[in-house]
Design an enzyme around this catalytic site. Sequence first.
Site, PDB file in Angstrom:
ATOM      1  N   SER A 227       2.422   5.886   4.866  1.00  0.00           N
ATOM      2  CA  SER A 227       0.927   5.401   4.826  1.00  0.00           C
ATOM      3  C   SER A 227      -0.014   6.086   4.125  1.00  0.00           C
ATOM      4  O   SER A 227       0.148   7.392   4.335  1.00  0.00           O
ATOM      5  CB  SER A 227       0.888   5.006   6.317  1.00  0.00           C
ATOM      6  N   LEU A 228      -0.940   5.750   3.502  1.00  0.00           N
ATOM      7  CA  LEU A 228      -2.011   6.494   2.871  1.00  0.00           C
ATOM      8  C   LEU A 228      -3.481   6.061   2.998  1.00  0.00           C
ATOM      9  O   LEU A 228      -4.511   6.340   2.430  1.00  0.00           O
ATOM     10  CB  LEU A 228      -1.710   6.344   1.321  1.00  0.00           C
ATOM     11  N   GLY A 229      -3.481   5.842   4.665  1.00  0.00           N
ATOM     12  CA  GLY A 229      -4.947   5.481   5.005  1.00  0.00           C
ATOM     13  C   GLY A 229      -5.614   4.339   4.241  1.00  0.00           C
ATOM     14  O   GLY A 229      -4.769   3.273   4.191  1.00  0.00           O
ATOM     15  N   ALA A 230      -6.974   4.578   3.871  1.00  0.00           N
ATOM     16  CA  ALA A 230      -7.556   3.439   3.446  1.00  0.00           C
ATOM     17  C   ALA A 230      -6.928   3.070   2.005  1.00  0.00           C
ATOM     18  O   ALA A 230      -7.351   2.022   1.407  1.00  0.00           O
ATOM     19  CB  ALA A 230      -9.171   3.813   3.339  1.00  0.00           C
ATOM     20  N   ASP A 231      -6.002   3.921   1.404  1.00  0.00           N
ATOM     21  CA  ASP A 231      -5.517   3.815   0.049  1.00  0.00           C
ATOM     22  C   ASP A 231      -4.393   2.834   0.091  1.00  0.00           C
ATOM     23  O   ASP A 231      -4.009   2.434  -0.967  1.00  0.00           O
ATOM     24  CB  ASP A 231      -5.072   5.143  -0.495  1.00  0.00           C
ATOM     25  N   GLY A 232      -3.835   2.300   1.334  1.00  0.00           N
ATOM     26  CA  GLY A 232      -2.875   1.467   1.495  1.00  0.00           C
ATOM     27  C   GLY A 232      -1.541   2.056   2.000  1.00  0.00           C
ATOM     28  O   GLY A 232      -1.553   3.198   2.523  1.00  0.00           O
ATOM     29  N   GLY A 258      -0.921   2.504  12.228  1.00  0.00           N
ATOM     30  CA  GLY A 258       0.350   2.959  11.699  1.00  0.00           C
ATOM     31  C   GLY A 258       1.771   2.141  12.481  1.00  0.00           C
ATOM     32  O   GLY A 258       2.553   1.619  11.851  1.00  0.00           O
ATOM     33  N   ASP A 259       1.392   2.063  13.818  1.00  0.00           N
ATOM     34  CA  ASP A 259       2.492   1.374  14.545  1.00  0.00           C
ATOM     35  C   ASP A 259       2.454  -0.159  14.384  1.00  0.00           C
ATOM     36  O   ASP A 259       3.510  -0.549  13.980  1.00  0.00           O
ATOM     37  CB  ASP A 259       2.123   1.614  16.077  1.00  0.00           C
TER      38      ASP A 259
END
Length: 332
Positions: A227-232, A258-259
Amino acid sequence: MTGIVTFTAAGAIDATYRIGTLRRGSFTRAESYTREVSGKGVNVSAALAAGGADTAAVVVLGADDVRFARCGLTAPLLRIVEVPGATRVNTSIIDADGATTKVNAPTPPLSPEAWDAAVSTLRAELAARTDPWLVVSGSLPELAGTGTLVDLTAVRAVAREHGARIAVDTSGGALEAVLADPVGIDLLTPNAEELSSAVGRPLATLGDVVTAAREIVGRGVATVLASLGADGLIAVTADRAVFARADAPYVANTAGAGDAALAGFLLGLTRTPAAAAGGADPLAVATASAAEWGAHAVAHASTIVAGPPVGIRAVVETSPDLSRALTDEGEA
């Protein structure tokens, strides 16, 4: 239908405060306050149930909070392993700008008897399902009197005994322990910071993420979902990398995203036979589902989602541009 059992060895009560402005060292009156049984595996099971999956959440909770847990929305999903005392409280403070400040309580140690009871409960839930998944989520407690984290060897043995595929979403010392012996892990879900720490170098581009994930795959993990936050997010296997990103309608609470993304990925995998029969790419279907559920979750005030995504569609790239720079939020 594939059954999915989640295992949270360090359950929690999530307390969420909404305020106007967070000022360090000053008094602030909250505008609202919610309290719910949580812990990462509980959040995953709640999202899975919202998506129609057969799921149960094995969770360790303090006896002081069991009555509260049995009255909540997630009560039908919970398989509670009761230990003395209170459950730890994890606190989220969300200000008017939508920023979430999170403070998690320390994870209390677990007695050998409680750990054995947790493993036994897990065995019973896996035995009741066909072709199950086991999701190990969240922090791992120390085994009381040892000074070391509980050993997942027994958990992995139970999974093998019942033919369960294993997904792991953890961090810190627990993640290090898994990475020291990752053979047989089917899915690992680090964020960029955790992945960077695992390989010992910063990650500035999508290609950096894929290279780092492939190092983990090379150790014996089948798929890394980073997971890359707002980047997808990006799903990486030995020979593929599939990127997906979905926009949330608005941001209410980033805790639990994330869950939900992990739940979405597993829900996508349960559709693999139909996707393959229809000519769709199963990994792309699962990755898109993960992005959509993650975006759906951040629009919830609660850390637990109440239903499936509606009107959220992911952009999927099966041959992503690996030179793409990550933003400050996605970079690690």
